[in-house]
Design a protein around this motif. Structure first.
Motif, PDB file in Angstrom:
ATOM      1  N   LYS A   1      63.405   4.484  54.501  1.00 28.14           N
ATOM      2  CA  LYS A   1      62.632   5.283  55.445  1.00 28.14           C
ATOM      3  C   LYS A   1      63.353   5.238  56.787  1.00 28.14           C
ATOM      4  N   GLU A   2      62.845   5.979  57.750  1.00 26.02           N
ATOM      5  CA  GLU A   2      63.489   6.035  59.058  1.00 26.02           C
ATOM      6  C   GLU A   2      63.578   4.675  59.735  1.00 26.02           C
ATOM      7  N   ASP A   3      62.577   3.827  59.536  1.00 23.34           N
ATOM      8  CA  ASP A   3      62.564   2.532  60.211  1.00 23.34           C
ATOM      9  C   ASP A   3      63.077   1.386  59.340  1.00 23.34           C
ATOM     10  N   GLY A   4      63.717   1.668  58.225  1.00 25.76           N
ATOM     11  CA  GLY A   4      64.315   0.616  57.421  1.00 25.76           C
ATOM     12  C   GLY A   4      64.059   0.776  55.937  1.00 25.76           C
ATOM     13  N   TYR A   5      64.234  -0.330  55.225  1.00 24.06           N
ATOM     14  CA  TYR A   5      64.078  -0.349  53.773  1.00 24.06           C
ATOM     15  C   TYR A   5      62.720  -0.928  53.404  1.00 24.06           C
ATOM     16  N   TYR A   6      62.164  -0.408  52.312  1.00 30.03           N
ATOM     17  CA  TYR A   6      60.855  -0.836  51.841  1.00 30.03           C
ATOM     18  C   TYR A   6      60.914  -1.160  50.355  1.00 30.03           C
ATOM     19  N   LEU A   7      60.030  -2.066  49.950  1.00 31.74           N
ATOM     20  CA  LEU A   7      59.867  -2.416  48.541  1.00 31.74           C
ATOM     21  C   LEU A   7      58.488  -1.961  48.094  1.00 31.74           C
ATOM     22  N   GLU A   8      58.382  -1.578  46.846  1.00 25.45           N
ATOM     23  CA  GLU A   8      57.068  -1.304  46.277  1.00 25.45           C
ATOM     24  C   GLU A   8      56.633  -2.576  45.564  1.00 25.45           C
ATOM     25  N   ILE A   9      55.512  -3.101  45.981  1.00 27.66           N
ATOM     26  CA  ILE A   9      55.006  -4.369  45.462  1.00 27.66           C
ATOM     27  C   ILE A   9      53.760  -4.096  44.629  1.00 27.66           C
ATOM     28  N   ARG A  10      53.716  -4.681  43.446  1.00 24.35           N
ATOM     29  CA  ARG A  10      52.532  -4.555  42.587  1.00 24.35           C
ATOM     30  C   ARG A  10      51.726  -5.846  42.685  1.00 24.35           C
ATOM     31  N   ASP A  11      50.422  -5.694  42.822  1.00 27.77           N
ATOM     32  CA  ASP A  11      49.582  -6.881  42.870  1.00 27.77           C
ATOM     33  C   ASP A  11      49.099  -7.246  41.463  1.00 27.77           C
ATOM     34  N   GLN A  12      48.325  -8.313  41.364  1.00 28.89           N
ATOM     35  CA  GLN A  12      47.870  -8.803  40.059  1.00 28.89           C
ATOM     36  C   GLN A  12      46.905  -7.842  39.371  1.00 28.89           C
ATOM     37  N   ASN A  13      46.290  -6.958  40.140  1.00 25.05           N
ATOM     38  CA  ASN A  13      45.331  -6.014  39.563  1.00 25.05           C
ATOM     39  C   ASN A  13      45.983  -4.693  39.180  1.00 25.05           C
ATOM     40  N   GLY A  14      47.290  -4.596  39.306  1.00 30.39           N
ATOM     41  CA  GLY A  14      47.989  -3.380  38.934  1.00 30.39           C
ATOM     42  C   GLY A  14      48.147  -2.384  40.069  1.00 30.39           C
TER      43      GLY A  14
ATOM     44  N   SER B   1      60.356  -7.785  56.577  1.00 29.26           N
ATOM     45  CA  SER B   1      59.073  -8.482  56.738  1.00 29.26           C
ATOM     46  C   SER B   1      58.721  -9.261  55.477  1.00 29.26           C
ATOM     47  N   TYR B   2      58.984  -8.664  54.332  1.00 25.91           N
ATOM     48  CA  TYR B   2      58.703  -9.329  53.062  1.00 25.91           C
ATOM     49  C   TYR B   2      59.603 -10.549  52.868  1.00 25.91           C
ATOM     50  N   LEU B   3      60.874 -10.427  53.220  1.00 26.01           N
ATOM     51  CA  LEU B   3      61.787 -11.570  53.118  1.00 26.01           C
ATOM     52  C   LEU B   3      61.357 -12.700  54.050  1.00 26.01           C
TER      53      LEU B   3
END
Length: 82
Positions: free
Chosen positions: A3-16, A25-27
């Motif tokens: 995205k314009e402000d950096g890289y993003y990850l798609e994170i799945r939670d335990q409920n799907g 931020s995630y790191l």
């Protein structure tokens, strides 16, 4: 994802469900969690080392802004050290 402000990850939670998190931020979040978890075994290792070989002639070193301000800022801990 990029995205314009950096890289993003798609994170799945335990409920799907899914959500997006900014990569850096995630790191930082994972690093803080790892440091928190590593604290307990490190105390056990230190105690066992001292029993076997005697005290370590070094003092503990903390993550403080004086030594590594960029890393502390990356972790988002800079406001917690005041």
């Amino acid at each position: 994802m990029t995205k314009e402000d950096g890289y993003y990850l798609e994170i799945r939670d335990q409920n799907g469900g899914t959500g997006q998190k900014h990569l850096l931020s995630y790191l930082a979040e994972l690093t803080v969690d790892m440091l928190s978890v590593a604290d307990q075994p490190s105390k056990v290792i230190y105690e066992e080392y001292c029993k076997r070989y005697g005290p370590i002639p070094l003092s503990y070193v903390a993550l403080v802004g004086v030594c590594i301000p960029a890393f502390v800022q990356f972790l988002g801990l800079d406001d917690k050290l005041d």
